[in-house]
Design a protein around this motif. Structure first.
Motif, PDB file in Angstrom:
ATOM      1  N   HIS A 156      48.145  41.106  38.970  1.00 34.45           N
ATOM      2  CA  HIS A 156      47.949  39.335  38.152  1.00 34.45           C
ATOM      3  C   HIS A 156      48.571  38.417  38.839  1.00 34.45           C
ATOM      4  CE1 HIS A 156      46.293  42.193  34.700  1.00 34.45           C
ATOM      5  NE2 HIS A 156      47.194  42.967  35.026  1.00 34.45           N
TER       6      HIS A 156
ATOM      7  N   ARG B 137      42.908  38.159  37.541  1.00 31.65           N
ATOM      8  CA  ARG B 137      43.263  39.693  37.596  1.00 31.65           C
ATOM      9  C   ARG B 137      42.425  40.088  38.739  1.00 31.65           C
ATOM     10  NH1 ARG B 137      41.193  43.818  33.062  1.00 31.65           N
ATOM     11  NH2 ARG B 137      39.458  43.445  34.020  1.00 31.65           N
TER      12      ARG B 137
ATOM     13  N   HIS C  43      44.940  32.482  34.564  1.00 30.87           N
ATOM     14  CA  HIS C  43      45.157  34.008  34.917  1.00 30.87           C
ATOM     15  C   HIS C  43      43.855  34.491  35.665  1.00 30.87           C
ATOM     16  CE1 HIS C  43      44.789  38.398  33.686  1.00 30.87           C
ATOM     17  NE2 HIS C  43      45.811  38.458  33.887  1.00 30.87           N
TER      18      HIS C  43
ATOM     19  N   LEU D  28      49.537  34.508  37.531  1.00 28.51           N
ATOM     20  CA  LEU D  28      49.545  33.499  36.584  1.00 28.51           C
ATOM     21  C   LEU D  28      49.896  32.270  37.090  1.00 28.51           C
ATOM     22  CD1 LEU D  28      50.823  36.599  34.941  1.00 28.51           C
ATOM     23  CD2 LEU D  28      49.704  34.993  32.973  1.00 28.51           C
TER      24      LEU D  28
END
Length: 402
Positions: free
Chosen positions: A109, A122, A120, A111
């Motif tokens: 991840h 992923r 965000h 951020l």
């Protein structure tokens, strides 16, 4: 139990309440980059083979082998086609478990918080999923319970902006979750709030008298006898609900066992011995697993049946407290001196979340709790809160506790 001390709370509980300092462990692989007003956190993938991934691979290979074997036998018929469909469902379950395991172990991840938004990203096996939330719309960043594993809650980080949510971080350690959660709060200028660790932390609470609806009559009756008080509590509707649920479990398990037994191959059918042994072994495995759920359903049935027939009578005097549980012709009595009663109060019996439009509501059911020196006795689960409070006040007054 809610009576227990803080030793029964998980690190996430204490961290979420703001009672434990959040510090990034030296062994953490999380990296932070600051570029002007932009802060970026990179959370690397856990890697390895998680338990879900390993179990999913074994499940998928095992069920696929039987599907291929059945298709190779090329024996048309209603029973064989039904068996192929059943085992094919297991193959799909295996694919889902493998995907969930890959997402858990091989996702990293990123951020990023700047002056305008929180982003965000992923990445899982080359696939990128990107979401962004405006900073001014972010209402909370909290540790919440994602799921339960081995009867223990598994927490993660939840970022809420109105009806939109971003959830991640269940594979991190408790210290990493708390540190990153606090870092994100500070980055978007949110103050820490000691919220309960659940997805409905900000949801309004209301009393709910019963799972299946409001009771048509009062379940609690209080009598005054001299210097003492007697509380009678009749069964509620929750026992019927549990009994129905257990009955459904047993019925489904029985049907699946019968279908599994019909899949058994006799020696007269003619397949090779090796295939016959493997296939019949799978049938035994199938029936054994389903039988386990059937036994659990039977236990739920018995529990619901007992709850639906159990009456409580609690007698309190300045000298002693007596609790009599009556289920049919069976009675269980607990008699303790008044000095051993540490507390009698209300407690939360069960919480039920419900959604109404964009608003989430938590319906709270209460019960009475008698705290003794060595154990806790619960009574009146699902009763009206006002009735419980009146009954508990009468018991405490009779015991001389106020």
């Amino acid at each position: 139990m809610e009576i227990a001390a803080d030793r029964d709370k998980t690190p996430e509980d204490l961290l979420g309440e703001g009672r434990l300092q959040s510090v990034l462990p030296p062994s953490s692989r999380i990296t932070v980059e600051v570029n002007g007003t932009t802060r970026t956190w990179t959370v690397p993938a856990k890697g390895g083979c998680s338990g879900i991934l390993l179990f999913g691979i074994i499940w998928f290979l095992f069920s696929s082998f039987f599907v291929v074997s059945m298709l190779s036998a090329n024996k048309p018929g209603g029973i064989e086609l039904g068996a192929i469909l059943i085992v094919g469902t297991f193959v799909l379950i295996g694919v889902g478990l493998i995907y969930a395991g890959l997402c858990q172990s091989h996702s990293f991840h990123i951020l990023q918080v700047d002056a305008v938004e929180l982003i965000h990203e992923r990445r899982t096996l080359g696939r990128l999923k990107r979401r962004s939330l405006p900073r001014q719309d972010i209402s909370s960043i909290e540790l919440v319970v994602f799921y339960t594993e081995n009867y223990k809650p598994v927490h993660g980080i939840e970022i809420k902006a109105g009806p939109r949510k971003i959830k991640f971080g269940s594979a991190l350690t408790a210290e990493e979750k708390a540190w990153l959660c606090e870092e994100l709060r500070q980055a978007v200028s949110l103050r820490h709030t000691a919220a309960p660790l659940s997805a409905s932390a900000e949801a309004p609470l209301r009393d709910n008298t019963s799972i299946l609806g409001s009771a048509p009559r009062s379940r609690i009756k209080v009598e005054r006898r001299g210097h003492g008080s007697v509380v009678h509590i009749s069964p509620g509707k929750i026992g019927k609900g549990i009994l129905i649920m257990g009955t459904v479990f047993v019925a489904v398990a029985t049907f699946m066992i019968v279908m599994g037994a019909r899949m058994w191959i006799n020696s007269s059918d003619g397949p090779p011995l090796f295939f016959r042994l493997l296939w019949n072994g799978f049938c035994l495995f199938w029936c054994g697993g389903v039988a386990t759920f059937g036994v659990m359903g039977l236990g739920v049935m018995i529990t619901g049946w007992r709850m639906n027939r159990t009456h409580h009578q609690i007698t309190a005097t300045p000298e002693a407290l007596q609790v009599v549980e009556t289920c049919g012709a069976t009675q269980h009595e607990t008699l303790v001196p008044a000095a051993e009663v540490q507390d009698i109060r209300t407690g939360i019996f069960q919480s039920i979340q419900s959604n109404s439009g964009n608003q989430q509501t938590t319906e709270v059911q209460h019960r009475g709790v008698i705290v003794l020196s060595d154990r806790v006795i619960g009574f009146g689960g699902g009763c009206n809160l006002q009735e419980l409070t009146s009954a508990i006040a009468a018991l405490n007054q009779a015991l001389g506790r106020g």
